[in-house]
Design a protein around this motif. Structure first.
Motif, mmCIF file in Angstrom:
data_model
loop_
_atom_site.group_PDB
_atom_site.id
_atom_site.type_symbol
_atom_site.label_atom_id
_atom_site.label_comp_id
_atom_site.label_asym_id
_atom_site.label_seq_id
_atom_site.Cartn_x
_atom_site.Cartn_y
_atom_site.Cartn_z
ATOM 1 N N CYS A 43 0.613 -1.365 -0.013
ATOM 2 C CA CYS A 43 -0.548 0.065 -0.102
ATOM 3 C C CYS A 43 0.929 1.415 -0.034
ATOM 4 O O CYS A 43 0.121 2.467 -0.162
ATOM 5 N N GLY A 44 2.618 1.396 0.620
ATOM 6 C CA GLY A 44 3.040 2.403 -0.032
ATOM 7 C C GLY A 44 3.147 2.883 2.052
ATOM 8 O O GLY A 44 4.131 3.464 2.039
ATOM 9 N N ASP A 45 2.660 2.149 2.519
ATOM 10 C CA ASP A 45 2.643 2.440 3.759
ATOM 11 C C ASP A 45 3.874 2.037 4.445
ATOM 12 O O ASP A 45 5.075 1.462 3.865
ATOM 13 N N VAL A 46 4.964 2.853 5.313
ATOM 14 C CA VAL A 46 6.300 1.941 6.138
ATOM 15 C C VAL A 46 5.470 1.143 7.129
ATOM 16 O O VAL A 46 5.001 1.970 7.915
ATOM 17 N N PHE A 47 6.584 0.019 7.325
ATOM 18 C CA PHE A 47 6.007 -0.786 8.964
ATOM 19 C C PHE A 47 7.982 -1.391 8.961
ATOM 20 O O PHE A 47 8.795 -1.373 8.597
ATOM 21 N N VAL A 48 7.327 -1.100 10.458
ATOM 22 C CA VAL A 48 8.951 -0.918 11.408
ATOM 23 C C VAL A 48 8.918 -1.601 12.021
ATOM 24 O O VAL A 48 7.619 -2.326 13.046
ATOM 25 N N PHE A 49 9.756 -2.553 12.544
ATOM 26 C CA PHE A 49 9.699 -4.251 13.123
ATOM 27 C C PHE A 49 11.462 -3.767 13.889
ATOM 28 O O PHE A 49 11.901 -3.179 13.458
ATOM 29 N N GLY A 66 9.178 -2.496 -6.553
ATOM 30 C CA GLY A 66 9.289 -2.679 -5.116
ATOM 31 C C GLY A 66 9.241 -3.280 -4.005
ATOM 32 O O GLY A 66 9.275 -2.622 -3.444
ATOM 33 N N MET A 67 9.393 -4.310 -2.827
ATOM 34 C CA MET A 67 9.927 -3.789 -1.809
ATOM 35 C C MET A 67 10.882 -3.537 -1.582
ATOM 36 O O MET A 67 12.575 -3.853 -1.682
ATOM 37 N N VAL A 68 11.359 -2.891 -0.123
ATOM 38 C CA VAL A 68 12.487 -2.350 0.338
ATOM 39 C C VAL A 68 12.607 -2.461 1.951
ATOM 40 O O VAL A 68 11.541 -2.290 2.336
ATOM 41 N N LEU A 69 13.816 -2.793 1.833
ATOM 42 C CA LEU A 69 13.845 -3.664 3.716
ATOM 43 C C LEU A 69 15.376 -3.274 4.217
ATOM 44 O O LEU A 69 16.331 -3.648 3.601
#
Length: 121
Positions: A43-49, A66-69
């Motif tokens: 969705c374009g949100d940033v998920f933080v772990f 693409g997916m960025v980690l």
């Protein structure tokens, strides 16, 4: 590559309340976003772990192609992680995310409410 497309005021940042195993890959974290956080990882949100020791964080985001980690380790100290938890996640502003990643006490900063101007005429 644009890590966070769009305006930073539109950026939505979601912190996972529980620590994760830092051996998890992009695919496993994406599945965790879907299942545990009930969100769309694309969705374009940033998920933080965060790690159990709170000295490492991982950011997961879809940048449009693409997916960025991103992984950050602190050589000294720990990340501040005392947010108010709602439904197992915490929402931050772009400024609070920047403060978290810089190692600041971001929980003491909250945005000031701004009154919407009235239209005259």
């Amino acid at each position: 590559m644009v890590l966070f497309p769009g305006s930073t005021s539109d950026l939505k940042v979601v912190l996972a309340a529980q620590p994760v195993d830092f051996r998890k890959s992009v695919h496993t974290l994406s599945a965790l976003v879907s299942e545990a956080l009930s969100a769309n990882p694309y969705c374009g949100d940033v998920f933080v772990f965060r790690s159990k020791r709170m000295d490492r964080v991982k950011l997961l985001a879809w940048d449009g192609s693409g997916m960025v980690l991103v992984t950050k380790w602190l050589h000294q100290g720990r990340f501040t992680w005392q947010p108010p938890i709602h439904d197992g996640v915490v929402h931050l502003s772009a400024t609070q995310l920047a403060m978290l990643l810089d190692g600041f006490e971001w929980t003491r900063v909250s945005p000031k409410p701004v009154k919407q101007p009235t239209v005259v005429g």
